[in-house]
Write a protein that holds these residues in place. Structure first.
Motif, PDB file in Angstrom:
ATOM      1  N   LYS A  14       0.859  -1.193   0.000  1.00  0.00           N
ATOM      2  CA  LYS A  14       0.000   0.000   0.000  1.00  0.00           C
ATOM      3  C   LYS A  14       0.889   1.235   0.000  1.00  0.00           C
ATOM      4  CE  LYS A  14      -0.330   0.002   5.034  1.00  0.00           C
ATOM      5  NZ  LYS A  14      -1.157   0.220   6.204  1.00  0.00           N
ATOM      6  N   ASP A  15       0.323   2.364  -0.430  1.00  0.00           N
ATOM      7  CA  ASP A  15       1.101   3.595  -0.282  1.00  0.00           C
ATOM      8  C   ASP A  15       0.321   4.693   0.446  1.00  0.00           C
ATOM      9  OD1 ASP A  15      -0.445   4.018  -2.516  1.00  0.00           O
ATOM     10  OD2 ASP A  15       1.260   3.993  -3.906  1.00  0.00           O
ATOM     11  N   ASP A  16      -0.695   4.291   1.212  1.00  0.00           N
ATOM     12  CA  ASP A  16      -1.336   5.232   2.134  1.00  0.00           C
ATOM     13  C   ASP A  16      -1.708   4.467   3.411  1.00  0.00           C
ATOM     14  OD1 ASP A  16      -3.852   3.942   1.871  1.00  0.00           O
ATOM     15  OD2 ASP A  16      -4.209   5.052   0.028  1.00  0.00           O
ATOM     16  N   ASN A  17      -2.345   5.162   4.372  1.00  0.00           N
ATOM     17  CA  ASN A  17      -2.651   4.487   5.641  1.00  0.00           C
ATOM     18  C   ASN A  17      -4.136   4.173   5.796  1.00  0.00           C
ATOM     19  OD1 ASN A  17       0.007   4.424   6.604  1.00  0.00           O
ATOM     20  ND2 ASN A  17      -0.144   6.601   7.077  1.00  0.00           N
ATOM     21  N   SER A  18      -4.862   4.180   4.679  1.00  0.00           N
ATOM     22  CA  SER A  18      -6.312   4.050   4.751  1.00  0.00           C
ATOM     23  C   SER A  18      -6.804   2.660   5.166  1.00  0.00           C
ATOM     24  CB  SER A  18      -6.923   4.413   3.395  1.00  0.00           C
ATOM     25  OG  SER A  18      -6.427   3.518   2.427  1.00  0.00           O
ATOM     26  N   HIS A  30       3.496  -1.107   3.966  1.00  0.00           N
ATOM     27  CA  HIS A  30       3.625   0.171   3.274  1.00  0.00           C
ATOM     28  C   HIS A  30       4.892   0.209   2.431  1.00  0.00           C
ATOM     29  CE1 HIS A  30       3.668   4.496   2.601  1.00  0.00           C
ATOM     30  NE2 HIS A  30       2.425   4.530   3.069  1.00  0.00           N
TER      31      HIS A  30
END
Ligand SMILES: [Zn+2]
Length: 277
Positions: A14-18, A30
């Motif tokens: 992933k590249d966000d923390n959602s 991440h």
């Protein structure tokens, strides 16, 4: 970890923390955490190669991605940036059918996991007509996206079964048929390793290995710890979200401890653990 080769597994990137509170958030690592790990491994003297290219006396680290989640495309950039050869192990049923992975749909619907060594994947896929909506982070690759891996000289696509049914118990008798279907699908791509097979859920018996050795050059487990250059059975280390499992480098080091190997064994016996997928 002295003079031991490492083979690492990631499932989702992933590249966000959602996603931190969503289903199986432990599977998501991440991009930044992966990049930090690469820098640490370089400092420790690891070189990045495929297991078949490892030579005695080297400290080799291999990156592998299991199942075929579309979010794995994040790794294409990482591979180019740090010059890292990697293997994408594909389960073909989900790519062809465009259905989400069973552990995600089952957990979303039932609120818990199933027993990974006893559950009948094909029966479930046949019985469940409508999958719950899971969102883009959980979808498998579409074939067109996989062709973009052909343009990346670091990527190799390899085998991870058709249905992701573990090759144990009653399911062992159908494993050759399943493997053939998976190989036939993966053969559509050009940069492949058709002799490299990652065990679904990392599960196997002596018989599984004996059958697979006749069909494949290398068999990848999820047993943790390292592997020796030239091995045909390659022990891999499954890495999970550091929020759940701690820093990635610590996860690698702790996979060498006997108590953690035993803990994994107990987890398989009792039920399932997501980092075994
Ligand atoms: Zn898998």
């Amino acid at each position: 970890m002295k003079n031991t080769n490492l083979c690492l597994i990631f499932h989702c990137l992933k590249d966000d923390n959602s996603l931190d509170n969503d289903i199986h958030s432990e599977m998501f690592v991440h991009r930044k955490e992966v990049e930090e790990l690469i820098i640490q491994l370089k400092k420790e003297g690891y070189v990045f190669k495929l297991p078949q290219d490892a030579k005695k006396g080297e400290k080799v680290c291999t990156f592998t991605l299991d199942d075929g989640y579309a979010n794995n495309k994040i790794f294409l950039d990482i591979a180019k940036k740090y010059e890292i050869p990697f293997i994408l192990f594909l389960s073909s049923y989900n790519i062809i059918s465009q259905r989400p992975y069973l552990w995600d749909t089952f957990t979303k619907t039932e609120g818990h996991m199933y027993h990974i060594s006893k559950f009948d994947y094909i029966k479930y896929y046949n019985e469940v007509v409508t999958d719950p909506s899971l969102g883009d982070n959980y979808r498998p690759f579409i074939e067109k996206e996989l062709h973009s891996f052909n343009d990346n000289s670091y990527a190799k696509i390899a085998l991870h079964s058709h249905y992701h049914q573990p090759y144990v118990g009653n399911f062992l008798e159908k494993c050759e048929e399943d493997l053939n279907t998976n190989r036939e699908y993966v053969s559509r791509f050009s940069n492949t390793l058709l002799e490299d097979f990652a065990l679904p859920c990392g599960l196997y018996t002596k018989r599984t290995i004996s059958i697979l050795k006749k069909k494949c050059q290398r068999i990848y487990t999820t047993d943790g710890a390292g592997y020796k250059a030239g091995s045909r059975v390659i022990s891999r280390i499954s890495l999970v979200n550091p929020k759940v499992g701690g820093p990635l480098m610590d996860q690698i080091k702790s996979s060498f401890k006997l108590k953690n190997k035993l803990r994994r064994f107990v987890a398989i016996k009792k039920y399932s653990h997501p980092n075994l997928l």
